[in-house]
Enzyme design. Sequence first.
Site, PDB file in Angstrom:
ATOM      1  N   LYS A  84       9.968   3.720  -0.302  1.00 28.51           N
ATOM      2  CA  LYS A  84       9.041   4.625  -0.999  1.00 28.51           C
ATOM      3  C   LYS A  84       9.510   6.067  -0.850  1.00 28.51           C
ATOM      4  O   LYS A  84       9.985   6.464   0.226  1.00 28.51           O
ATOM      5  CB  LYS A  84       7.645   4.450  -0.397  1.00 28.51           C
ATOM      6  CG  LYS A  84       6.547   5.223  -1.099  1.00 28.51           C
ATOM      7  CD  LYS A  84       5.197   4.904  -0.474  1.00 28.51           C
ATOM      8  CE  LYS A  84       4.054   5.649  -1.132  1.00 28.51           C
ATOM      9  NZ  LYS A  84       2.740   5.326  -0.513  1.00 28.51           N
ATOM     10  N   SER A 140      -0.843   3.799  -3.582  1.00 26.63           N
ATOM     11  CA  SER A 140       0.182   4.687  -4.078  1.00 26.63           C
ATOM     12  C   SER A 140       1.603   4.112  -3.984  1.00 26.63           C
ATOM     13  O   SER A 140       2.515   4.659  -4.605  1.00 26.63           O
ATOM     14  CB  SER A 140       0.129   6.000  -3.300  1.00 26.63           C
ATOM     15  OG  SER A 140       0.413   5.780  -1.931  1.00 26.63           O
ATOM     16  N   SER A 145      -2.709   1.836   0.419  1.00 25.20           N
ATOM     17  CA  SER A 145      -1.571   2.029  -0.494  1.00 25.20           C
ATOM     18  C   SER A 145      -0.447   1.012  -0.398  1.00 25.20           C
ATOM     19  O   SER A 145       0.455   1.035  -1.232  1.00 25.20           O
ATOM     20  CB  SER A 145      -0.993   3.428  -0.307  1.00 25.20           C
ATOM     21  OG  SER A 145      -1.738   4.331  -1.070  1.00 25.20           O
TER      22      SER A 145
HETATM   23  N1  GLN Z   1      -5.856   5.222  -2.767  1.00 25.23           N
HETATM   24  C1  GLN Z   1      -6.148   5.871  -1.525  1.00 25.23           C
HETATM   25  C2  GLN Z   1      -6.098   7.359  -1.702  1.00 25.23           C
HETATM   26  O1  GLN Z   1      -5.921   7.774  -2.780  1.00 25.23           O
HETATM   27  C3  GLN Z   1      -5.183   5.442  -0.481  1.00 25.23           C
HETATM   28  C4  GLN Z   1      -3.894   6.103  -0.608  1.00 25.23           C
HETATM   29  C5  GLN Z   1      -2.946   5.690   0.470  1.00 25.23           C
HETATM   30  O2  GLN Z   1      -3.186   4.722   1.172  1.00 25.23           O
HETATM   31  N2  GLN Z   1      -1.897   6.457   0.614  1.00 25.23           N
HETATM   32  O3  GLN Z   1      -6.220   8.106  -0.789  1.00 25.23           O
END
Ligand code: GLN
Length: 480
Positions: free
Chosen positions: A79, A154, A178
């Site tokens: 990532k 994400s 994410s």
């Molecule tokens: N979707 C969640 C957020 O927007 C989690 C994001 C993540 O785990 N990096 O914060």
Amino acid sequence: MEIAKLTIASIQEALRARRVSARELAQEALRTAREENPKTNAYLLLAEDRALRAAEAVDAALARGEDPGPLAGVPVAVKDNIVTRGVRTTCGSRLLEKFVPPYDATAVERLERAGAIVLGKTNCDEFAMGSSNENSAFGPVRNPVAPDRVPGGSSGGSAAAVAQGTAVAALGSDTGGSIRQPASFCGVAGLSPTYGRVSRYGLVAFASSLDRIGPLARNVRDAAMLLQAVAGRDERDSTSAFAPVPDYQASMTGEVRGLRVGVPREYFQGLTPDTAAQMEKARALLVSLGCELRGISLPHTAYAIPCYYIVCTAEASSNLARYDGVRYTWRSPQAGTLAEMYSMTRGQGFGAECKRRIMLGTYVLSAGYYDAYYLKAQKVRTLITRDFLAAFEQVDAIATPVSPFPAFRLGEKLDDPLQMYLSDIFTITASLAGLPALSVPCGRTPEGLPVGLQLIGPHFGEPLLFRLGEAFERAGGGSL
Ligand code: GLN
């Protein structure tokens, strides 16, 4: 050798039998990624030179009769919020469009030490903020299973790369879901490890008390092997745990008879009928494996979303203060004065979601509101953690859906941040409590969209999650 069909074990076997060289494998993986990427936009960059050099080192070790490592020759995607020395790392942000880190994250260093081949960097929501990958400054990622749909976020690029078959496994990051949510949307396995299990050194900070690096893979065993390579204490991250890293392979015995699995009632509300139907099948499969299902309650679940969005935005507002136009590359060319440099760089450089979170986080930390919001959220976080600790006195693991719904259409939730935040309603509780949680494929809806089962364990309970997840998978959980 079709990359999409390989597992880590099959690569080990083929390399040692000399049926393929690491270089040939890396070339094939790069070729497939180049060819397939326009369909999904999963990769932001392919690190061809680095991949080929690493592959040659593996081949050289094999030629000398040395052990090239447990992940030798395995093509892995990383990532793009995990730094790679000499290889651009953007975090999905315009601000870091040209940022070339001078060092490697510990997780990347350990992957390569184990023989893995880092193929390239995967697309993600800007600074890992999002649930759909639509917040990337470099365009959204499409779900390889259903191209009009999001891959989740994400870590959407990492999940898509694995699901699409261009990488055998990937590293993602999970702050509130994410890794798990995109894994479930794309039909692959993904683990958010216990907080501190994997060093965060070199993971670009979003919310430091929640951020973790973890594996995504086509099956639970490969996810476990990836974790094995990257887990463990690191002097460069003071929050990394001293707890010894157990042998995860040895934990996957297939024997889950008698395990007590908690089914929290709060997590089975508001599911789409298709997701609910898959969960029913998952429960039946767990029972058929000899698990004892127990209804439990985690009463503070209802406060998880507000609690998380206060804690994570507060930490984000502080962590993102460093992107000021002085350090880290991009600076607004229109800025004349010092004040303009700050405001224009940040105003033009950050996308809407990052700005929303910086403002919200600054607000909840401000004098006068700190006690009412931030401090209160920290107390609620403790209550949510205590719910879990109490539950783990009665059960060995907890099973829930990963998300209330399967992958949604691109654009569908973009104008409604609150709806988007609800994607994480079942994943952020384990994040707040620092617990490990595994997402395993749990069949598909009649429309063909993957659904994920989440298994949550006690702190450092990864061996149990792998044992349960692998048994579930072996019993056909993925094709329910
Ligand atoms: N979707 C969640 C957020 O927007 C989690 C994001 C993540 O785990 N990096 O914060």
